[in-house]
Enzyme design. Structure first.
Site, PDB file in Angstrom:
ATOM      1  CG  ASN A  18     -35.630 -55.100  76.417  1.00  0.00           C
ATOM      2  OD1 ASN A  18     -36.826 -54.906  76.217  1.00  0.00           O
ATOM      3  ND2 ASN A  18     -34.726 -54.155  76.254  1.00  0.00           N
ATOM      4  CE1 TYR A  49     -32.105 -49.420  75.125  1.00  0.00           C
ATOM      5  CE2 TYR A  49     -30.973 -51.532  75.082  1.00  0.00           C
ATOM      6  CZ  TYR A  49     -32.084 -50.778  75.396  1.00  0.00           C
ATOM      7  OH  TYR A  49     -33.173 -51.391  75.991  1.00  0.00           O
ATOM      8  NE  ARG A  50     -24.567 -42.145  72.811  1.00  0.00           N
ATOM      9  CZ  ARG A  50     -25.178 -41.097  73.354  1.00  0.00           C
ATOM     10  NH1 ARG A  50     -26.229 -40.572  72.766  1.00  0.00           N
ATOM     11  NH2 ARG A  50     -24.730 -40.575  74.468  1.00  0.00           N
ATOM     12  CD1 TRP A  89     -28.290 -49.744  80.182  1.00  0.00           C
ATOM     13  CD2 TRP A  89     -28.059 -51.426  78.716  1.00  0.00           C
ATOM     14  NE1 TRP A  89     -27.613 -50.762  80.795  1.00  0.00           N
ATOM     15  CE2 TRP A  89     -27.459 -51.802  79.927  1.00  0.00           C
ATOM     16  CE3 TRP A  89     -28.065 -52.338  77.649  1.00  0.00           C
ATOM     17  CZ2 TRP A  89     -26.847 -53.033  80.097  1.00  0.00           C
ATOM     18  CZ3 TRP A  89     -27.459 -53.557  77.817  1.00  0.00           C
ATOM     19  CH2 TRP A  89     -26.848 -53.889  79.027  1.00  0.00           C
ATOM     20  CD  GLU A  97     -38.196 -55.150  72.764  1.00  0.00           C
ATOM     21  OE1 GLU A  97     -37.926 -56.278  73.246  1.00  0.00           O
ATOM     22  OE2 GLU A  97     -38.308 -54.129  73.464  1.00  0.00           O
ATOM     23  CG  ASP A 115     -28.139 -37.774  71.469  1.00  0.00           C
ATOM     24  OD1 ASP A 115     -28.941 -38.433  70.788  1.00  0.00           O
ATOM     25  OD2 ASP A 115     -27.545 -38.221  72.464  1.00  0.00           O
TER      26      ASP A 115
HETATM   27  C1  FMN Z   1     -31.259 -44.260  66.047  1.00  0.00           C
HETATM   28  C2  FMN Z   1     -31.713 -44.454  67.467  1.00  0.00           C
HETATM   29  C3  FMN Z   1     -30.796 -44.382  68.503  1.00  0.00           C
HETATM   30  C4  FMN Z   1     -31.180 -44.564  69.825  1.00  0.00           C
HETATM   31  N1  FMN Z   1     -30.246 -44.504  70.816  1.00  0.00           N
HETATM   32  C5  FMN Z   1     -30.604 -44.762  72.095  1.00  0.00           C
HETATM   33  C6  FMN Z   1     -29.623 -44.792  73.123  1.00  0.00           C
HETATM   34  O1  FMN Z   1     -28.441 -44.576  72.887  1.00  0.00           O
HETATM   35  N2  FMN Z   1     -30.029 -45.071  74.392  1.00  0.00           N
HETATM   36  C7  FMN Z   1     -31.348 -45.331  74.695  1.00  0.00           C
HETATM   37  O2  FMN Z   1     -31.649 -45.612  75.850  1.00  0.00           O
HETATM   38  N3  FMN Z   1     -32.310 -45.283  73.733  1.00  0.00           N
HETATM   39  C8  FMN Z   1     -31.957 -45.016  72.445  1.00  0.00           C
HETATM   40  N4  FMN Z   1     -32.915 -44.993  71.462  1.00  0.00           N
HETATM   41  C9  FMN Z   1     -34.332 -45.196  71.829  1.00  0.00           C
HETATM   42  C10 FMN Z   1     -34.623 -46.650  72.159  1.00  0.00           C
HETATM   43  O3  FMN Z   1     -34.228 -47.482  71.105  1.00  0.00           O
HETATM   44  C11 FMN Z   1     -36.100 -46.845  72.441  1.00  0.00           C
HETATM   45  O4  FMN Z   1     -36.423 -46.114  73.614  1.00  0.00           O
HETATM   46  C12 FMN Z   1     -36.511 -48.299  72.654  1.00  0.00           C
HETATM   47  O5  FMN Z   1     -37.837 -48.327  73.122  1.00  0.00           O
HETATM   48  C13 FMN Z   1     -35.630 -49.011  73.630  1.00  0.00           C
HETATM   49  O6  FMN Z   1     -36.054 -50.342  73.812  1.00  0.00           O
HETATM   50  P1  FMN Z   1     -36.584 -50.804  75.228  1.00  0.00           P
HETATM   51  O7  FMN Z   1     -37.897 -50.088  75.418  1.00  0.00           O
HETATM   52  O8  FMN Z   1     -36.736 -52.277  75.099  1.00  0.00           O
HETATM   53  O9  FMN Z   1     -35.567 -50.394  76.220  1.00  0.00           O
HETATM   54  C14 FMN Z   1     -32.534 -44.808  70.127  1.00  0.00           C
HETATM   55  C15 FMN Z   1     -33.463 -44.870  69.091  1.00  0.00           C
HETATM   56  C16 FMN Z   1     -33.074 -44.706  67.771  1.00  0.00           C
HETATM   57  C17 FMN Z   1     -34.094 -44.798  66.678  1.00  0.00           C
HETATM   58 MN    MN Z   2     -38.304 -53.577  75.516  1.00  0.00          MN
END
Ligand code: FMN
Ligand code: MN
Length: 484
Positions: free
Chosen positions: A171, A175-176, A189, A236, A285
């Site tokens: 995966n 995630y920041r 996450w 991804e 945020d």
């Molecule tokens: C700039 C940016 C920052 C993000 N920060 C977070 C974060 O801190 N935590 C989080 O869970 N998702 C964050 N997201 C959203 C996730 O990247 C998004 O939900 C993505 O689908 C996560 O991948 P996953 O579906 O494989 O978990 C962020 C998105 C962007 C564009």
């Molecule tokens: Mn995913």
């Protein structure tokens, strides 16, 4: 045409007049944010990507706002217009549809594209030009303190790589990461996300270490893909390979059993102890508010690898619109055909900047039967991360969902609140500060379609005002005669 890495993308933006180099010394504490915020919200022609060569106390250049406009986002994904992505996905999904021989042969071409999409294993990689396994440190990275009330510095544009402890499936999520010290990061996450599930599984099976790699920079399509809400189990990097028309070159990390994009700028290798938690935040945020400090997992750095002269990519989030709006827009366009596959009545949708992804989803449908708008709301609330949508406004097919003025007009004029509002409860975004309680709360559906007998109306629904075509063309023809 896809870019091989961040440098090619930077060179392209520079050639297009879409990037400025800033050589003046700047502080990574608040100053870069204030500059980037002004540039992105100012005059459209001044909204460019910024490459800061001289971040005080750091030798690495910093890139920000690279995805921060419709044109740059399209360029990042190798298309002229973001809508081209919808057509490509629609074509792919058409594969399973019946069709004649010629159709099928043509689609074989698309299938071939998919076969080429798999990641390519490589043995040597630019992201490993320099390998630091002895006391690696984050100290050299120009990590920003974005806003005054932030708990610290945050890595904001990372690709976080994890593997399912049981199946090994990959995966990647964006995630920041809060910098706690030179070897420790907060791993934000959220519980609805792919890597959080990997962590839960790791904890269930009694692992004390879950290996994680974090990539910064690389082909902009790979970077974008980390932010894409793909269904759990969909890789991804395969998705990125399909988007770019060639597999993403991947290399094995030096100290963990994880692969990362070979063309990235910087790689952080390490682990998360699935049981460990530490207070993360507050952080300014994308809601425009500070998200509250909460308990989150912790990442421990075991090695760092990077290019010879790496570039540090980052972004800021805050009051919309910001750069992440464009990453979300790309997702909206790519996922529209997938939603339409499941909900063919959906004509178009818009997640406006003001709604910061989850707060407002406007969807136009072909309404055919009583309760149809409600059916679409319930379906969307059951669809992947759409479960987090707080407000869904359903309008009729002829409404331009991208025209917020038109939507406000219809969505207030076409409703009787007693008949047309739907209130339900469900999972809410981690960051929703107004929810009934953390991660759970109310949702609002607004049926703003025109009503007819099928909706049980007891007074006739009036016609919308429109001039006749004859009069419109007559006036157009005679316009110069009026002296206006
Ligand atoms: C700039 C940016 C920052 C993000 N920060 C977070 C974060 O801190 N935590 C989080 O869970 N998702 C964050 N997201 C959203 C996730 O990247 C998004 O939900 C993505 O689908 C996560 O991948 P996953 O579906 O494989 O978990 C962020 C998105 C962007 C564009
Ligand atoms: Mn995913």
């Amino acid at each position: 045409m896809a870019f091989a890495d961040l440098r090619e993308f930077i060179a392209h933006l520079e050639k297009q007049g879409q990037l400025r180099r800033v050589t003046a010394p700047v502080s990574r504490d608040l100053e870069v944010t204030e500059i980037a915020d002004r540039v992105s919200k100012g005059r459209p022609e001044g909204n460019v990507a910024l490459l800061f060569d001289n971040v005080q106390g750091c030798s690495m250049p910093l890139l920000i706002n690279a995805f921060g406009s419709r044109a740059r986002m399209a360029a990042a994904l190798g298309v002229d217009r973001l809508d081209d992505l919808s057509s490509r996905v629609a074509k792919l999904l058409d594969l399973k549809m019946p069709g004649g021989l010629v159709d099928k042969l043509r689609r074989l071409g698309d299938l071939f594209d998919l076969a080429k999409a798999g990641p390519k294993r490589v043995r040597s990689a630019p992201c490993q030009d320099v390998v630091v396994t002895d006391r690696p440190s984050l100290a050299g990275l120009p990590v920003l303190q974005c806003w005054p009330g932030d708990a610290g510095r945050y890595i904001t544009l990372p690709m976080v790589f994890t593997r399912d402890p049981l199946t090994g499936a990959r995966n990647v999520g964006m995630y920041r990461l809060q910098v706690f010290d030179d070897q420790t990061l907060g791993m934000h996450w959220q519980m609805h996300k792919g890597s959080a599930e990997h962590q839960r599984v790791a904890q269930d099976v009694g692992r004390t270490r879950m290996e994680v790699a974090i990539a910064l920079g690389g082909d902009p399509i790979a970077v974008y893909s980390a932010s894409a809400p793909l269904p759990p189990g969909v890789d991804e990097m395969v998705f990125a390979g399909w988007l770019r028309g060639a597999g993403v070159p991947m290399v094995a990390c030096k100290t963990v059993d994880v692969q990362v994009p070979a063309d990235a700028e910087i790689i952080l290798e390490g682990y998360v102890d699935p049981a460990e938690r530490r207070q993360e935040g507050p952080f300014g945020d994308h809601t425009g508010y500070y998200s509250l400090a909460r308990e989150y997992p912790v990442f421990h750095l075991t090695a760092m690898t990077h290019r010879k002269s790496p570039i540090y990519p980052t972004t800021i989030v805050g009051r919309p619109p910001q750069e992440d709006y464009w990453l979300g827009k790309a997702t909206e366009r790519i996922f529209l055909p997938i939603i339409r596959l499941l909900l063919p009545e959906v004509v178009d949708m818009n997640m406006p900047a003001e709604g910061v992804f989850h707060n407002l989803v406007i969807v136009a449908i072909r309404k055919r039967y009583p309760g149809h708008a409600r059916k679409v709301m319930y379906a969307l609330w059951g669809l992947g991360l759409m479960m987090l949508a707080k407000t869904i406004v359903v309008v009729s097919e002829h409404v331009n969902v991208h025209d917020l003025s038109e939507v406000a007009w219809r969505a207030t004029g076409n409703i009787d609140p007693r008949r047309d509002l739907v209130l339900v409860d469900g999972p809410m975004d981690d960051l929703d500060h107004a929810a009934l309680r953390h991660r759970f709360g109310g949702k609002l559906g607004v049926d703003a379609t025109e009503k007819t007998e099928m909706d049980g109306i007891v007074q006739p629904w009036p016609d919308e005002i429109r001039m006749t075509d004859e009069m419109r063309s007559l006036v157009t023809r005679r316009w110069s005669e009026y002296g206006l």
